[in-house]
Design an enzyme around this catalytic site. Sequence first.
Site, PDB file in Angstrom:
ATOM      1  N   GLY A 166       0.825  -1.205   0.000  1.00 48.75           N
ATOM      2  CA  GLY A 166       0.000   0.000   0.000  1.00 48.75           C
ATOM      3  C   GLY A 166       0.855   1.249   0.000  1.00 48.75           C
ATOM      4  O   GLY A 166       2.026   1.223  -0.396  1.00 48.75           O
ATOM      5  N   CYS A 167       0.290   2.350   0.446  1.00 53.79           N
ATOM      6  CA  CYS A 167       1.028   3.618   0.501  1.00 53.79           C
ATOM      7  C   CYS A 167       2.298   3.443   1.321  1.00 53.79           C
ATOM      8  O   CYS A 167       2.267   2.928   2.439  1.00 53.79           O
ATOM      9  CB  CYS A 167       0.149   4.708   1.114  1.00 53.79           C
ATOM     10  SG  CYS A 167       0.998   6.286   1.295  1.00 53.79           S
ATOM     11  N   PHE A 168       3.410   3.879   0.771  1.00 51.40           N
ATOM     12  CA  PHE A 168       4.684   3.647   1.447  1.00 51.40           C
ATOM     13  C   PHE A 168       4.858   4.457   2.724  1.00 51.40           C
ATOM     14  O   PHE A 168       5.721   4.139   3.540  1.00 51.40           O
ATOM     15  CB  PHE A 168       5.891   3.853   0.521  1.00 51.40           C
ATOM     16  CG  PHE A 168       5.846   5.036  -0.415  1.00 51.40           C
ATOM     17  CD1 PHE A 168       5.199   6.217  -0.107  1.00 51.40           C
ATOM     18  CD2 PHE A 168       6.490   4.954  -1.654  1.00 51.40           C
ATOM     19  CE1 PHE A 168       5.198   7.299  -0.981  1.00 51.40           C
ATOM     20  CE2 PHE A 168       6.489   6.022  -2.544  1.00 51.40           C
ATOM     21  CZ  PHE A 168       5.841   7.199  -2.202  1.00 51.40           C
ATOM     22  N   TRP A 169       4.034   5.473   2.963  1.00 54.96           N
ATOM     23  CA  TRP A 169       4.172   6.257   4.197  1.00 54.96           C
ATOM     24  C   TRP A 169       4.034   5.380   5.436  1.00 54.96           C
ATOM     25  O   TRP A 169       4.836   5.463   6.363  1.00 54.96           O
ATOM     26  CB  TRP A 169       3.125   7.363   4.250  1.00 54.96           C
ATOM     27  CG  TRP A 169       3.230   8.400   3.179  1.00 54.96           C
ATOM     28  CD1 TRP A 169       4.322   8.705   2.421  1.00 54.96           C
ATOM     29  CD2 TRP A 169       2.185   9.286   2.747  1.00 54.96           C
ATOM     30  NE1 TRP A 169       4.024   9.721   1.545  1.00 54.96           N
ATOM     31  CE2 TRP A 169       2.728  10.095   1.722  1.00 54.96           C
ATOM     32  CE3 TRP A 169       0.850   9.459   3.123  1.00 54.96           C
ATOM     33  CZ2 TRP A 169       1.965  11.076   1.080  1.00 54.96           C
ATOM     34  CZ3 TRP A 169       0.099  10.434   2.480  1.00 54.96           C
ATOM     35  CH2 TRP A 169       0.655  11.237   1.471  1.00 54.96           C
TER      36      TRP A 169
END
Length: 228
Positions: free
Chosen positions: A49-52
């Site tokens: 998913g979002c790498f954050w």
Amino acid sequence: MKKFTLAALAAAALAWGAFASAEQAVKLPPPAQDIAASSGTQTAVFAGGCFWGVQAVFQHTKGVMNAVSGYAGGERATAKYEMVGSGRTGHAESVQVTFDPKQVSYGRLLQVYFSVAHDPTTLNRQGPDMGTQYRSAVFYRDAEQKRVAEAYIAQLDAAKAFHGRIVTQVAPLAGFYPAEAYHQDYATLHPESPYIFINDLPKVAALKATMPELYREKPVLVGASSRS
């Protein structure tokens, strides 16, 4: 305006995330197979998913020396956020983890990845984000990483550890390309962002709650290492 610590925000986010986030932590056993500790550092690349959020989880994991957000699965020329967002580059938003295998093994990193960093049963989607760039993927660097990753997936599927079958892609790493500077350390720098509060801080809090032996309060930041 009152300022809150990251730990306090994470605890509040975990409580909120219990009913607001689609990605729930699952307490998992460690891998039955692992890679023996060796001297020096090693790297591993995970997409979920979002790498954050994935970056934030590994930045709070003991033994991790650096965790960099970036892109893997596509070509160097298309490793740019605006292009990756189209879903047509072959890239997945990924995190390259540099770790000390004498402090934390590759297998234990897999345990963190599958348990709290993302939901490995959703295909091309994590939380509110959809597209192949948000797929679940382990990009292996060598045969040993491939062996351990595949064996752990088989172990978890056999134990029916999740509500569905694991769809994580296990693929060779052709290249990892760091993301733009504004994506690095994003969860730490923007903890009061609604996206971070709802989707990512619960993951950090879940790491502390489910694997306290691997949790560290102070994250290792890309910005800090670049200044050292």
